[in-house]
Each structure stands twice: as structure tokens, then as C-alpha cells.
Design an enzyme around this catalytic site. Structure first.
Site, PDB file in Angstrom:
ATOM      1  N   ALA A  36     -34.294 -42.594  38.253  1.00 60.89           N
ATOM      2  CA  ALA A  36     -33.502 -42.561  37.025  1.00 60.89           C
ATOM      3  C   ALA A  36     -32.128 -43.203  37.202  1.00 60.89           C
ATOM      4  CB  ALA A  36     -33.333 -41.117  36.559  1.00 60.89           C
ATOM      5  N   LYS A  37     -31.649 -43.305  38.432  1.00 60.76           N
ATOM      6  CA  LYS A  37     -30.357 -43.942  38.752  1.00 60.76           C
ATOM      7  C   LYS A  37     -29.233 -43.383  37.896  1.00 60.76           C
ATOM      8  CE  LYS A  37     -32.584 -48.192  40.346  1.00 60.76           C
ATOM      9  NZ  LYS A  37     -33.985 -47.884  39.988  1.00 60.76           N
ATOM     10  N   ARG A  38     -29.177 -42.080  37.780  1.00 63.52           N
ATOM     11  CA  ARG A  38     -28.144 -41.442  36.979  1.00 63.52           C
ATOM     12  C   ARG A  38     -26.798 -41.463  37.716  1.00 63.52           C
ATOM     13  NH1 ARG A  38     -31.660 -42.001  33.316  1.00 63.52           N
ATOM     14  NH2 ARG A  38     -32.604 -40.211  32.306  1.00 63.52           N
TER      15      ARG A  38
END
Length: 253
Positions: free
Chosen positions: A55-57
């Protein structure tokens, strides 16, 4: 989409240790997409696989905690109850708002036995625009990020010598791996870029230096689309390609 993902998992489950669903590809479909992501997660875990939510949050305190609760943890409710989130085993996160944001993610993930995998030196060509930039204090941006990952990971090292804070290191730039391993002696490296992006498993030996489980080689299009290159039934071709990559990785370890 859920049917497709189930078919892929069933084809490759005996040759892989994890699946890495790209959360954006599900979220773009709205609520039905999230339902498909949940079904995919449950099916993979039932097959004995780890699920890495890609998700690369990246956000500050409250928002970081909310992202983590939704993907690897749970949301506290009144009276001590919790509303479970997706329940993935790991989450990819962006580090560019600082160590405090990573700590917010870790504070949610660790009680749920989940890991963080931090973007350190990514596989895309544009990574050189920022991540390779030199710093006045010495080193590069990505090396500074690696130092922060090492600092956070040192707080929680397992009996095998590996920590629950991993690092994304692009397989398309293997020249960085030896230096990354110097900085991150206890982190698992997630190694995207093998296959369709041009990375080769055979170039990734430094990732496996501390432990045979210290590198996770990821391949997506080259496995799912293997039948387009090799012919034959899609499931059999996917299984064969996954096994080939697995054998190459284990040979390095």
C-alpha cells in the site's frame, strides 16, 4: 478479480512463501474491490502464505495509525472491543515524513505480529531523482532512510536475527545491495523488479547474506503471464516459473 487471484494462489502456493497484493489495484474498484482484497487475503493465508499488503502508506501519527489499523491491525471501539482490519501480515510504508511516522505504524503492527517494509531504494528509474541524491552530512537520501529503518528495527529483533522492519530494495539496481546490507544487517529485503522490470535473481546474493530468509524476491507479471512466453496451461506455466525463481533464490542462500 477475486477468482483470478484465487487461481494464481492455487497455482503457485507450493512454490512461494507470500503473496503481495497491490492494494491500489483493488481500491480503484471501490467497495467491491476491497471485498475482493479481503477474499484474496483470506485465501492466501488459508493456503499457508503470508500476505504483504503493498500500500506504500505514509502519514503522520493519527493517520498513520489509522492506515495500519485498516491493513494490519484493528480499530479500538468503546468498551475494549476492536474492529478487525484486513489482517495482512505486513505493510509497505513510505518513510519521507520521518521516524515518528514509522513509529506510529509500528505501534499498531507489532501487537498484531505484523511487519513493516519501508521504501528504501526502489526499483523504478525515477528513484535516482530523489533517493540517490547526496546529503550535506554525507551519504545519500536512501542511505539515511536505511539508517532510520535500522534504528527502528533494532528495537524488535527475533531469535533468528531478523527484525520486523524490512526494506524495499529494487532488484533492478543490485549494485546498491551490498551497501544496503552493511546498513541493514537485520532487515528482510523485499526485492521487487525481477522479471518484467528486468531484475535477475542471480544478482541478489547480498540480500541473503545474514540468513536464507533475509530476502523476499517478488515477481508478478512474469509469473502470472508465464504461459504467454512458455505456452501450455496458465496455471502450470505460473507454477513452473515460480518454482524456477524459488530455486534460483534458494541457491543464493
Amino acid at each position: 478479480m477475486a477468482d483470478h487471484c484465487r487461481a494464481v494462489i492455487d497455482a503457485v502456493a507450493d512454490a512461494v512463501v507470500a503473496v503481495k497484493p497491490q492494494v491500489a489495484c483493488f481500491e480503484r474498484l471501490g467497495a467491491p474491490g476491497w471485498a475482493a482484497l479481503e477474499q484474496t487475503t483470506r485465501h492466501a493465508q488459508a493456503a499457508g502464505l503470508l500476505v504483504l499488503a503493498d500500500a506504500k502508506r505514509g502519514d503522520i501519527d493519527v493517520s498513520a495509525s489509522a492506515y495500519a489499523q485498516g491493513l494490519v491491525g484493528a480499530t479500538p471501539l468503546a468498551g475494549g472491543a476492536e474492529l478487525p482490519g484486513l489482517g495482512a501480515d505486513a505493510l509497505t510504508v513510505a518513510p519521507y515524513m520521518g521516524l515518528d511516522t514509522l513509529r506510529s505504524f509500528a505501534a499498531v503492527a507489532r501487537p498484531h505480529q505484523a511487519a513493516l517494509i519501508v521504501l528504501v531504494r526502489t526499483s523504478n528509474p525515477g528513484a535516482a531523482d530523489l533517493e540517490d541524491e547526496p546529503l550535506a552530512r554525507g551519504g545519500t537520501v536512501w542511505e539515511r532512510v536505511a539508517a532510520l529503518v535500522a534504528q527502528l528495527g533494532a528495537e524488535h529483533v527475533g531469535a533468528c536475527g531478523l527484525t520486523d522492519v524490512g526494506a524495499v530494495l529494487g532488484a533492478t539496481e543490485p549494485r546498491h545491495l551490498a551497501r544496503a546490507r552493511e546498513l541493514l544487517q537485520h532487515s528482510i529485503f523485499l526485492l521487487p523488479g525481477v522479471g518484467a522490470q528486468g531484475g535477475r535473481v542471480e544478482d541478489l546474493a547480498p540480500a541473503f547474506a545474514p540468513h536464507r530468509a533475509a530476502g523476499l524476491v517478488t515477481a508478478s507479471r512474469s509469473i502470472v503471464g508465464a504461459h504467454e512466453q512458455q505456452g501450455g496451461p496458465p496455471a502450470a506455466a505460473a507454477a513452473a516459473e515460480a518454482q524456477r525463481l524459488r530455486d534460483a533464490a534458494w541457491a543464493l542462500g
